[in-house]
Write a protein that holds these residues in place. Structure first.
Motif, PDB file in Angstrom:
ATOM      1  N   ILE A 325       0.858  -1.267   0.030  1.00 36.38           N
ATOM      2  CA  ILE A 325      -0.262   0.008   0.191  1.00 36.38           C
ATOM      3  C   ILE A 325       0.901   1.387  -0.067  1.00 36.38           C
ATOM      4  O   ILE A 325       0.628   2.190  -0.708  1.00 36.38           O
ATOM      5  N   LEU A 326       1.980   1.171   0.881  1.00 36.44           N
ATOM      6  CA  LEU A 326       2.696   2.427   0.919  1.00 36.44           C
ATOM      7  C   LEU A 326       3.821   2.574  -0.116  1.00 36.44           C
ATOM      8  O   LEU A 326       4.700   3.381  -0.180  1.00 36.44           O
ATOM      9  N   GLY A 327       3.865   1.801  -1.117  1.00 37.10           N
ATOM     10  CA  GLY A 327       4.559   1.932  -2.307  1.00 37.10           C
ATOM     11  C   GLY A 327       5.773   1.065  -2.666  1.00 37.10           C
ATOM     12  O   GLY A 327       6.675   1.231  -3.596  1.00 37.10           O
ATOM     13  N   VAL A 328       5.894  -0.260  -1.894  1.00 33.82           N
ATOM     14  CA  VAL A 328       6.964  -0.915  -1.951  1.00 33.82           C
ATOM     15  C   VAL A 328       6.591  -2.209  -2.949  1.00 33.82           C
ATOM     16  O   VAL A 328       5.415  -2.517  -2.907  1.00 33.82           O
ATOM     17  N   ASP A 329       7.335  -2.497  -3.841  1.00 39.78           N
ATOM     18  CA  ASP A 329       6.959  -3.661  -4.924  1.00 39.78           C
ATOM     19  C   ASP A 329       7.565  -4.838  -4.135  1.00 39.78           C
ATOM     20  O   ASP A 329       8.448  -5.521  -4.260  1.00 39.78           O
ATOM     21  N   THR A 330       6.299  -5.376  -3.464  1.00 38.57           N
ATOM     22  CA  THR A 330       6.678  -6.498  -2.669  1.00 38.57           C
ATOM     23  C   THR A 330       7.156  -7.879  -3.349  1.00 38.57           C
ATOM     24  O   THR A 330       7.404  -8.933  -2.737  1.00 38.57           O
ATOM     25  N   GLU A 331       6.894  -8.015  -4.609  1.00 40.71           N
ATOM     26  CA  GLU A 331       7.063  -8.959  -5.512  1.00 40.71           C
ATOM     27  C   GLU A 331       8.750  -8.886  -5.962  1.00 40.71           C
ATOM     28  O   GLU A 331       9.323  -9.959  -5.853  1.00 40.71           O
ATOM     29  N   ALA A 332       9.063  -7.577  -5.958  1.00 39.49           N
ATOM     30  CA  ALA A 332      10.613  -7.497  -6.497  1.00 39.49           C
ATOM     31  C   ALA A 332      11.531  -7.331  -5.240  1.00 39.49           C
ATOM     32  O   ALA A 332      12.838  -7.474  -5.313  1.00 39.49           O
ATOM     33  N   SER A 333      11.041  -6.874  -4.097  1.00 40.96           N
ATOM     34  CA  SER A 333      11.678  -6.558  -2.927  1.00 40.96           C
ATOM     35  C   SER A 333      11.312  -7.429  -1.842  1.00 40.96           C
ATOM     36  O   SER A 333      10.112  -7.514  -1.390  1.00 40.96           O
ATOM     37  N   LYS A 334      12.253  -8.076  -1.198  1.00 36.87           N
ATOM     38  CA  LYS A 334      12.080  -8.895  -0.150  1.00 36.87           C
ATOM     39  C   LYS A 334      12.738  -8.417   1.312  1.00 36.87           C
ATOM     40  O   LYS A 334      13.607  -7.818   1.165  1.00 36.87           O
ATOM     41  N   PRO A 335      11.899  -8.367   2.289  1.00 35.35           N
ATOM     42  CA  PRO A 335      12.684  -8.036   3.595  1.00 35.35           C
ATOM     43  C   PRO A 335      13.739  -8.302   3.922  1.00 35.35           C
ATOM     44  O   PRO A 335      14.206  -9.621   3.818  1.00 35.35           O
ATOM     45  N   LYS A 336      14.771  -7.569   4.361  1.00 39.08           N
ATOM     46  CA  LYS A 336      15.924  -8.226   5.080  1.00 39.08           C
ATOM     47  C   LYS A 336      15.987  -8.593   6.330  1.00 39.08           C
ATOM     48  O   LYS A 336      16.843  -9.213   6.767  1.00 39.08           O
ATOM     49  N   GLY A 337      14.962  -8.390   6.975  1.00 38.67           N
ATOM     50  CA  GLY A 337      14.864  -8.930   8.362  1.00 38.67           C
ATOM     51  C   GLY A 337      13.178  -8.542   9.061  1.00 38.67           C
ATOM     52  O   GLY A 337      12.596  -7.807   8.455  1.00 38.67           O
ATOM     53  N   GLU A 338      13.176  -8.941  10.322  1.00 38.73           N
ATOM     54  CA  GLU A 338      12.056  -8.496  10.786  1.00 38.73           C
ATOM     55  C   GLU A 338      12.265  -8.254  12.337  1.00 38.73           C
ATOM     56  O   GLU A 338      13.242  -8.728  12.759  1.00 38.73           O
ATOM     57  N   TRP A 339      11.410  -7.514  13.020  1.00 35.36           N
ATOM     58  CA  TRP A 339      11.700  -7.261  14.472  1.00 35.36           C
ATOM     59  C   TRP A 339      10.352  -7.246  15.134  1.00 35.36           C
ATOM     60  O   TRP A 339       9.505  -6.859  14.767  1.00 35.36           O
ATOM     61  N   VAL A 340      10.332  -7.922  16.461  1.00 29.54           N
ATOM     62  CA  VAL A 340       9.349  -7.603  17.331  1.00 29.54           C
ATOM     63  C   VAL A 340       9.751  -7.064  18.783  1.00 29.54           C
ATOM     64  O   VAL A 340      11.043  -7.482  19.218  1.00 29.54           O
ATOM     65  N   GLY A 341       9.236  -6.067  19.216  1.00 27.89           N
ATOM     66  CA  GLY A 341       9.529  -5.475  20.552  1.00 27.89           C
ATOM     67  C   GLY A 341       8.322  -5.101  21.274  1.00 27.89           C
ATOM     68  O   GLY A 341       7.082  -5.153  20.793  1.00 27.89           O
ATOM     69  N   HIS A 342       8.411  -4.637  22.496  1.00 24.39           N
ATOM     70  CA  HIS A 342       7.311  -4.569  23.443  1.00 24.39           C
ATOM     71  C   HIS A 342       7.905  -2.995  24.058  1.00 24.39           C
ATOM     72  O   HIS A 342       8.690  -2.899  25.078  1.00 24.39           O
ATOM     73  N   ARG A 343       6.997  -2.044  23.775  1.00 21.85           N
ATOM     74  CA  ARG A 343       7.100  -0.746  24.379  1.00 21.85           C
ATOM     75  C   ARG A 343       6.424  -0.935  25.648  1.00 21.85           C
ATOM     76  O   ARG A 343       5.545  -1.393  26.032  1.00 21.85           O
ATOM     77  N   PRO A 344       7.352  -0.035  26.565  1.00 17.42           N
ATOM     78  CA  PRO A 344       6.979  -0.045  28.035  1.00 17.42           C
ATOM     79  C   PRO A 344       5.969   1.154  28.444  1.00 17.42           C
ATOM     80  O   PRO A 344       6.250   2.063  28.418  1.00 17.42           O
ATOM     81  N   TYR A 345       4.653   0.885  28.298  1.00 17.23           N
ATOM     82  CA  TYR A 345       3.615   1.769  28.335  1.00 17.23           C
ATOM     83  C   TYR A 345       2.986   1.941  29.687  1.00 17.23           C
ATOM     84  O   TYR A 345       2.901   0.833  30.436  1.00 17.23           O
ATOM     85  N   ARG A 346       2.918   3.120  30.214  1.00 18.44           N
ATOM     86  CA  ARG A 346       2.093   3.376  31.353  1.00 18.44           C
ATOM     87  C   ARG A 346       1.334   4.464  31.427  1.00 18.44           C
ATOM     88  O   ARG A 346       1.597   5.497  30.626  1.00 18.44           O
ATOM     89  N   PRO A 347       0.064   4.544  31.989  1.00 16.60           N
ATOM     90  CA  PRO A 347      -0.803   5.529  31.807  1.00 16.60           C
ATOM     91  C   PRO A 347      -0.299   6.982  31.970  1.00 16.60           C
ATOM     92  O   PRO A 347      -0.428   8.191  31.501  1.00 16.60           O
ATOM     93  N   VAL A 348       0.513   7.118  33.193  1.00 10.41           N
ATOM     94  CA  VAL A 348       1.567   8.331  33.436  1.00 10.41           C
ATOM     95  C   VAL A 348       2.889   7.743  33.362  1.00 10.41           C
ATOM     96  O   VAL A 348       3.310   6.983  34.380  1.00 10.41           O
ATOM     97  N   THR A 349       3.513   8.330  32.815  1.00  4.75           N
ATOM     98  CA  THR A 349       5.073   7.962  32.953  1.00  4.75           C
ATOM     99  C   THR A 349       5.633   8.164  34.197  1.00  4.75           C
ATOM    100  O   THR A 349       5.549   9.321  34.782  1.00  4.75           O
ATOM    101  N   ARG A 350       6.244   7.127  34.614  1.00  3.01           N
ATOM    102  CA  ARG A 350       6.900   7.408  36.100  1.00  3.01           C
ATOM    103  C   ARG A 350       8.510   7.841  35.943  1.00  3.01           C
ATOM    104  O   ARG A 350       9.386   7.452  35.832  1.00  3.01           O
TER     105      ARG A 350
END
Length: 393
Positions: A325-350
């Motif tokens: 959707i954002l303009g990458v030719d996904t047939e011609a371009s393959k990802p070089k990697g992937e990433w998973v992370g967990h943002r530390p969210y708190r209603p009010v930053t401590r």
């Protein structure tokens, strides 16, 4: 005033706080489960785009501007590789109908007497922030020559205006490395040790005493759930696909639909694209592309309480669709990697002094819970935490 400080945690907040303390000539001991440069460190994989995101603390905008003050000089220095200015486009659909331009003029611009629906940070002149219809974006882009998704397709999906601005993008791994080098070069001989796990805040305080520290900054992020028994801290899980910026093939734009075709594709420049409303995105499943150094980052998710450490097949499929959707030719371009992370969210930053624990000459300051805005607010938060450490009891 503290004479030696134990900083616990080596994410961007912990490392930048250690830097701030050394700049104010306070000896530092840094302890963390993982090395600041390890790929599992959540701060390593972040997109690095400066824009407040999922951080609800009322201090967020102030911290963000203080961070902008710090990184903007890097961004405008063409020889610097830590931060780069990029144009960013955030598609919006808050109003529909033929009077969209009138709506923008009355409800979004300054001096109308009504409450602005734009974020307060948008008024900073350095960002060159504009809120405009997609037709205006298309005509403006004859000048900017950016690689954008088809604006006619976006309009057909229901998006009728966009935030258009210029923002710093931090190369997170390089910035973490730079901060660690600054800490290592401190003449006070900063003591850095990783692979250290704490079970409780009591254990942290005992460690501080054994290291002859009279203050502690707790930057443990999600670890505070266990160490501090903080039930308000929660992970906001994010997933990314990573493309090589040099080899990523971009889809050609429709031939007669968008005025930006005045420029040949090879003359177009990369841009960051964000969508947080349907049908392309949502709060939990934002659709975005961030150009960071030599990498194009495509995301994503913001799933609170989701602890899954690996990319799910259906998530990978959706991210590939986001890339298309954002303009990458996904047939011609393959990802070089992937990433998973967990943002530390708190209603009010401590970011506060723990008055219940601070006694007998030992001061404890907590510093965690910035959600998806860690790289947007990190310098401002670190300075506040340091001020709290250095303030008299």
């Amino acid at each position: 005033m503290a004479s030696r400080v134990l900083v616990v945690g080596s994410g961007v907040l912990g490392l930048r706080t250690a830097v701030e303390l050394t700049r104010r000539r306070i000896p530092v001991v840094l302890r963390s489960p993982v090395h600041p440069l390890h790929p599992s460190n959540c701060s390593q994989g972040a997109g690095g785009l400066w824009m407040p995101f999922h951080c609800d603390d009322p201090r967020t905008d102030r911290w963000a501007i203080e961070t902008l003050d710090e990184i903007y000089p890097f961004a405008v220095d063409e020889e610097n590789l830590l931060v780069r200015l990029q144009y960013a486009l955030s598609f919006k659909r808050t109003h529909e109908g033929p009077d969209t331009e009138d709506f923008l003029a009355k409800d979004y611009h300054k001096g109308t007497g009504g409450k602005s629906q734009l974020p307060s940070w948008s008024t900073d002149d350095r960002l060159k922030f504009q809120n405009m219809t997609l037709e205006q974006v298309a005509w403006q882009n004859i000048v900017y020559k950016l690689k954008l998704p088809s604006l006619s397709i976006a309009q057909g999906a229901g998006y009728n205006h966009a935030w258009f601005f210029e923002t710093p993008i931090i190369d997170c791994p390089k910035m973490m490395e730079s901060m660690l080098e600054e800490v290592d070069m401190d003449p006070n001989d900063v003591n850095v040790e990783t692979g250290v796990y704490y079970e409780s805040i009591h254990q942290v305080l005992e460690e501080a005493k054994s290291l002859n520290c009279d203050a502690v900054v707790n930057c443990t992020g999600l670890g505070a759930s266990k160490i501090c028994q903080d039930s308000e801290i929660i992970g906001g899980r994010g997933v990314l696909l990573l493309y090589d910026r040099e080899t990523c093939v971009r889809l050609p734009h429709p031939k007669a639909e968008d005025p930006l075709l005045a420029a040949p594709p090879e003359q177009l420049h990369d841009a960051c694209i964000m969508v947080e409303s349907s049908p392309w995105g949502s709060d939990e499943y934002p659709c975005y592309m961030i150009v960071r150094g030599d990498t194009i980052v495509v995301g994503g998710t913001y799933l609170e309480g989701d602890d899954e450490p690996a990319m799910r097949p259906e998530e990978r499929k959706r991210l590939l669709e986001n890339a298309r959707i954002l303009g990458v030719d996904t047939e011609a371009s393959k990802p070089k990697g992937e990433w998973v992370g967990h943002r530390p969210y708190r209603p009010v930053t401590r970011c506060e002094l723990d008055s219940e624990v601070s006694n007998n000459g030992l001061k404890l300051v907590h510093c965690y819970g910035t959600g998806g805005s860690g790289w947007t607010v990190y310098a401002g938060v670190a300075k506040d935490a340091t001020d709290l450490i250095l303030a008299p009891m």
